[in-house]
Design a protein around this motif. Sequence first.
Motif, PDB file in Angstrom:
ATOM      1  N   SER A  33       0.844  -1.193   0.000  1.00 51.26           N
ATOM      2  CA  SER A  33       0.000   0.000   0.000  1.00 51.26           C
ATOM      3  C   SER A  33       0.875   1.237   0.000  1.00 51.26           C
ATOM      4  O   SER A  33       0.440   2.332  -0.368  1.00 51.26           O
ATOM      5  N   ASN A  70      -1.259  -0.703   4.851  1.00 52.09           N
ATOM      6  CA  ASN A  70      -2.676  -0.356   4.872  1.00 52.09           C
ATOM      7  C   ASN A  70      -3.407  -1.434   4.077  1.00 52.09           C
ATOM      8  O   ASN A  70      -3.372  -1.441   2.844  1.00 52.09           O
ATOM      9  N   TRP A  71      -4.049  -2.368   4.782  1.00 50.96           N
ATOM     10  CA  TRP A  71      -4.619  -3.537   4.108  1.00 50.96           C
ATOM     11  C   TRP A  71      -5.738  -3.165   3.131  1.00 50.96           C
ATOM     12  O   TRP A  71      -5.884  -3.794   2.083  1.00 50.96           O
ATOM     13  N   ARG A  72      -6.499  -2.143   3.453  1.00 54.27           N
ATOM     14  CA  ARG A  72      -7.576  -1.736   2.544  1.00 54.27           C
ATOM     15  C   ARG A  72      -7.000  -1.194   1.229  1.00 54.27           C
ATOM     16  O   ARG A  72      -7.464  -1.542   0.136  1.00 54.27           O
ATOM     17  N   LYS A  73      -5.996  -0.354   1.344  1.00 52.31           N
ATOM     18  CA  LYS A  73      -5.361   0.211   0.160  1.00 52.31           C
ATOM     19  C   LYS A  73      -4.699  -0.882  -0.675  1.00 52.31           C
ATOM     20  O   LYS A  73      -4.763  -0.884  -1.901  1.00 52.31           O
ATOM     21  N   LYS A  93      -7.421  -2.845  -2.536  1.00 52.51           N
ATOM     22  CA  LYS A  93      -8.027  -2.052  -3.600  1.00 52.51           C
ATOM     23  C   LYS A  93      -7.073  -1.904  -4.776  1.00 52.51           C
ATOM     24  O   LYS A  93      -7.448  -1.404  -5.827  1.00 52.51           O
ATOM     25  N   LYS A 114     -14.473  -1.114  -2.106  1.00 52.69           N
ATOM     26  CA  LYS A 114     -14.682  -0.880  -0.672  1.00 52.69           C
ATOM     27  C   LYS A 114     -14.630  -2.220   0.062  1.00 52.69           C
ATOM     28  O   LYS A 114     -15.673  -2.798   0.407  1.00 52.69           O
ATOM     29  N   PRO A 115     -13.426  -2.751   0.282  1.00 54.28           N
ATOM     30  CA  PRO A 115     -13.307  -4.076   0.908  1.00 54.28           C
ATOM     31  C   PRO A 115     -13.898  -4.109   2.312  1.00 54.28           C
ATOM     32  O   PRO A 115     -13.678  -3.203   3.119  1.00 54.28           O
ATOM     33  N   LYS A 116     -14.664  -5.174   2.587  1.00 55.70           N
ATOM     34  CA  LYS A 116     -15.248  -5.356   3.920  1.00 55.70           C
ATOM     35  C   LYS A 116     -14.798  -6.719   4.430  1.00 55.70           C
ATOM     36  O   LYS A 116     -14.918  -7.732   3.740  1.00 55.70           O
ATOM     37  N   SER A 117     -14.285  -6.743   5.638  1.00 56.84           N
ATOM     38  CA  SER A 117     -13.657  -7.943   6.178  1.00 56.84           C
ATOM     39  C   SER A 117     -14.683  -8.921   6.737  1.00 56.84           C
ATOM     40  O   SER A 117     -15.606  -8.533   7.462  1.00 56.84           O
ATOM     41  N   TYR A 172      -5.219 -12.812   1.663  1.00 59.39           N
ATOM     42  CA  TYR A 172      -6.643 -12.492   1.575  1.00 59.39           C
ATOM     43  C   TYR A 172      -7.319 -13.191   0.405  1.00 59.39           C
ATOM     44  O   TYR A 172      -6.801 -13.184  -0.718  1.00 59.39           O
ATOM     45  N   GLU A 229     -17.177  -7.874  -2.700  1.00 65.92           N
ATOM     46  CA  GLU A 229     -16.187  -7.034  -2.026  1.00 65.92           C
ATOM     47  C   GLU A 229     -15.904  -7.472  -0.593  1.00 65.92           C
ATOM     48  O   GLU A 229     -15.219  -6.770   0.154  1.00 65.92           O
TER      49      GLU A 229
END
Length: 263
Positions: A113, A165-168, A171, A217-220, A240, A246
């Motif tokens: 990220s 930053n796992w979300r970044k 994405k 918009k990843p949701k865990s 992941y 998502e």
Amino acid sequence: MIYQGVLKKMMTENAAEILYYLDMNTDFINMNQLINKEITINFVTYECLNCHLEKKIYRQGFCKSCFFEIPSAADWIMKPELSKAHLGIEDRDLAYEQAVQLKPHIVYLANSSNVKVGVTRKQQVPTRWIDQGAHEAIEILEAPNRYLAGITEVALKDYVADKTNWRKMLKNDIEDVDLVAWRDKLKAFIPEEAKEYFIDDNVETHINFPVVKYPEKPKSLNLIKTPKYTGKLVGIKGQYLIFEDETVFNVRSNEGLVVSIEV
């Protein structure tokens, strides 16, 4: 087909596109073959990766008592600078600590990220980078023990990040950077006792992940709160699983959970 077993981090094979395998006790699942297929994940129970008892997982796949007792979960695992085996000082089990800490360790830069610094055993390159979802990485230094690698990482944290930053990362919100230039810039900040181990003649490693579609918009997925989930797998990055809706599922952070996977 239904598979059942205790989750452990996915094994990987470095290829033109990373290959992923999930060990489900009696079966190995080639996860790449499941991309674009619908799968169902069911939470069954817990199983500590150390004592193998049906006990709630505390951290890193271990029950609470094992986490605070076994050498493979000691503080120096997450904080290499706390290593003391090179001094002959025991933490929990000196023989184990010497076997792990007194091996060559790599200080590296990885870009997932953002550019971050990290430490891993030499034998874990490039596995460590793959697990972090880095699309490019480079070695900075090869130290003869974990302690020297650890104090180097601590010194460099003042100038570069040490977290992803796992979300970044999921994405795929990334940019290519010149890691050779970063390596050379950081050389000046390496502790004196580790400077002789600096690597100045290598190039970046580039990594490609099997992803059809990245989430916006990843949701865990929390299997404890949602014990059954069904979705179409559209990619794998780091540790992941990425689904079409998502939802993302971090296999490594769920080690110690016994699950069934229906394909």
